[in-house]
Design an enzyme around this catalytic site. Structure first.
Site, PDB file in Angstrom:
ATOM      1  N   GLU A  57       0.948  -1.119  -0.072  1.00  0.00           N
ATOM      2  CA  GLU A  57       0.019  -0.051  -0.064  1.00  0.00           C
ATOM      3  C   GLU A  57       0.745   1.409  -0.130  1.00  0.00           C
ATOM      4  OE1 GLU A  57      -3.589   1.945   2.725  1.00  0.00           O
ATOM      5  OE2 GLU A  57      -2.052   0.911   3.666  1.00  0.00           O
ATOM      6  N   LYS A  90      -9.889   0.268  -2.000  1.00  0.00           N
ATOM      7  CA  LYS A  90     -10.183  -0.283  -0.604  1.00  0.00           C
ATOM      8  C   LYS A  90     -11.519   0.165  -0.158  1.00  0.00           C
ATOM      9  CE  LYS A  90      -8.353   0.589   4.214  1.00  0.00           C
ATOM     10  NZ  LYS A  90      -7.419   1.147   4.877  1.00  0.00           N
ATOM     11  N   CYS A 108      -4.741  -3.102   4.158  1.00  0.00           N
ATOM     12  CA  CYS A 108      -4.285  -2.613   5.636  1.00  0.00           C
ATOM     13  C   CYS A 108      -5.334  -2.797   6.356  1.00  0.00           C
ATOM     14  CB  CYS A 108      -4.274  -1.175   5.534  1.00  0.00           C
ATOM     15  SG  CYS A 108      -3.205  -0.674   6.903  1.00  0.00           S
TER      16      CYS A 108
END
Length: 550
Positions: A302, A363, A414
């Site tokens: 990321e 995301k 994440c």
């Protein structure tokens, strides 16, 4: 003194000292005694919360999770609902302060504020434990209530914050394989049940000690609770964890590193991208020299590009240079402009050495107050620090299943690894292995990367998939389908991991049943509270009627 016919002293007439309140000094002593007892209970609750924090990484003392559950059960036994709520908060607040201390890089006010919000859920748990323990078989209902608390906290507010689940403290314990049957909620339930059974055994033993009435028959309840607690612990060892695979893929994970830890990890513009490009070019050199085998694909983390390559030609060219040098598709983590000027998107983009950028994943679950600001107009007036988040992240709408070279992988970005549904949906959509692209540079050397890696270990067993963590500054890791860490990087180093990972198609029971076990256990917990309230009201009604009849 004259006596009545039954030999007892006559009752004092109304208005005498017998009907008057106790002396003021006596009331003060009683109040002081109650205050001391409350302070002791609160101190024990706080110590138990700290013990639970030590069960999590980086300490990994998972047996303390059982001790903490048992302690909270004992503390709330025989209390009022209000007292139970306070003890739950006294337990939860220090627990979350220590567990989430990695947020101090943002500010200690953030640690305290988030800890207080999360502890409010444990206050509700403490109140419910008081009710659940009024019923027969209370260890079972109390364990269900732990699932109820986590289900709620994982979803509220703003999509929830799953950090601190009992399951995440037990990613390397005998309970862990249970994740393959019912996911993280079943692991939490098993841990909580073992803890509440320990509490039941302790209560029985204490009663026997006080009564001095020892006998083989009298110790059976305590012995039975201990045996059941041990049986729950060992049950996970009987769950098969499938790891066989017909297909494999060779991967390389590039950890380019950042300039420094903390809020200002970015350094000068394009520095992070340069780091990942250099590491990839070195990988390409090592491949040509025969020092490492050529991978089928390469994974970047990321934010591996700190500039939008579609609006910055220099960034686009650097990524293309690295991808063409290594000669295989690369999954690149970038921030790109969103659908309007007020938003950006956190994406993983498949970059082909011939075709360039292609399929991407956005995301789905941006972090509140980290990647977007709820009630921005109102809050930025009182919290100036929120201005450091100039644009909100725009959430994606689809799962992260991407075809990267010969492999169909599931991208999770994440903190999304903490959310059951996001990972499960990705696997059920066809992912044969899971990639966690993450940037933990803000929280380096704080224990947060270890906590997140523990979640990857649980997900591997839960879904029977290899999980690859690609981190900007660490910890990057290769986790096998059995949850074992096969490779891991050091933090704040430039490093490349090379591995051969299995690609699996089989579904676990947890994949098939989804969230059903979690909701079922949570509803049982709530029903136990409802039954306890109903029985309590019925008892008060009968008492009132009896007094009226007299």
């Amino acid at each position: 003194m004259p006596e009545t016919a039954d030999g007892n002293p006559p009752a004092a007439p109304a208005g005498t000292l017998a009907d008057q309140a106790p002396p003021r000094a006596s009331r003060r002593r009683r109040f002081a005694a109650l205050a001391r007892r409350s302070a002791r209970s609160s101190a024990v609750a706080a110590a138990s919360g700290l013990a639970l924090a030590a069960a999590f990484p980086p300490y990994d003392l998972w047996p303390l999770s059982l001790v903490a559950v048992a302690a909270l059960s004992l503390l709330t036994r025989g209390r009022t609902v209000r007292q139970g709520a306070w003890l739950g908060f006294a337990f939860g607040f220090p627990f979350f302060v220590w567990l989430l201390q990695w947020l101090h890089t943002v500010g200690w006010d953030a640690v305290v504020g988030l800890a207080a919000i999360e502890a409010a859920f444990l206050a509700a748990l403490g109140a419910c434990l008081v009710l659940g323990q009024r019923l027969p078989w209370w260890p079972l209902w109390a364990a269900c209530l732990w699932v109820t608390e986590e289900l709620t906290r994982d979803r509220l507010p703003f999509g929830g914050f799953p950090w601190g689940r009992l399951a995440f403290a037990n990613t390397g314990s005998p309970y862990t394989p249970l994740a393959a049957l019912g996911g993280a909620p079943l692991v939490t339930f098993a841990v909580a049940l073992s803890g509440t059974l320990l509490a039941a055994a302790a209560l029985t033993g204490l009663r026997l000690y006080r009564s001095r009435a020892w006998s083989p028959r009298s110790v059976l309840p305590a012995a039975g609770a201990l045996v059941l607690s041990a049986a729950v612990l060992l049950a996970g060892l009987l769950v098969p964890v499938p790891t066989d695979a017909k297909d494999h893929v060779k991967i390389a994970v590039v950890q380019g590193n950042v300039q420094q830890p903390g809020m200002h990890f970015l350094g000068r513009p394009m520095m992070i991208l340069d780091n990942h490009v250099k590491a990839t070019l070195k990988l390409a050199t090592d491949i040509k020299a025969g020092r490492v085998p050529k991978p089928d694909l390469v994974l970047w983390p990321e934010n591996s590009s700190d500039l939008d390559p579609f609006s910055n030609p220099a960034a686009y060219d650097k990524i293309t240079e690295a991808v063409q040098a290594v000669g295989v598709p690369v999954l690149v983590g970038v921030l790109v402009d969103g659908p309007d000027a007020d938003h950006v998107q956190n994406e993983g983009i498949v970059w082909d050495p011939v075709k360039g950028p292609g399929a991407h994943y956005t995301k789905q679950h941006p972090v509140p107050f980290g990647e977007y600001v709820p009630f921005r107009k109102e809050l930025t007036k009182v919290i100036s620090r929120l201005d450091e988040i100039p644009r909100d992240f725009y959430p994606g709408k689809t799962t992260g299943v991407l075809q990267i070279g010969p492999a169909r992988l599931g991208d999770v970005i994440c903190f999304e690894v903490a959310y059951d549904g996001i990972v499960r949906d990705t696997v059920n959509a066809g992912a044969r292995a899971i990639v966690v692209q993450t940037n933990n540079a803000t929280y380096g050397k704080t224990g947060q990367p270890e906590q997140q890696l523990a979640m990857s270990r649980l997900r591997a067993i839960e879904h029977g998939r290899a999980v690859v963590t690609a981190a900007t500054s660490g910890i990057s890791a290769i986790v096998g389908p059995d949850g074992k860490i096969e490779q891991r990087s050091e933090e704040f180093t430039q490093q490349v991991l090379n591995a051969d990972i299995p690609l699996r198609d089989g579904k676990t029971v947890a994949d098939r049943v989804g969230a059903a076990p979690e909701w079922a256990l949570a509803m049982v917990g709530l029903l136990s509270c409802a039954v306890a309230i109903a029985l309590d009201r019925r008892g008060r009604t009968r008492t009132t009627k009896g007094q009226e009849q007299q």
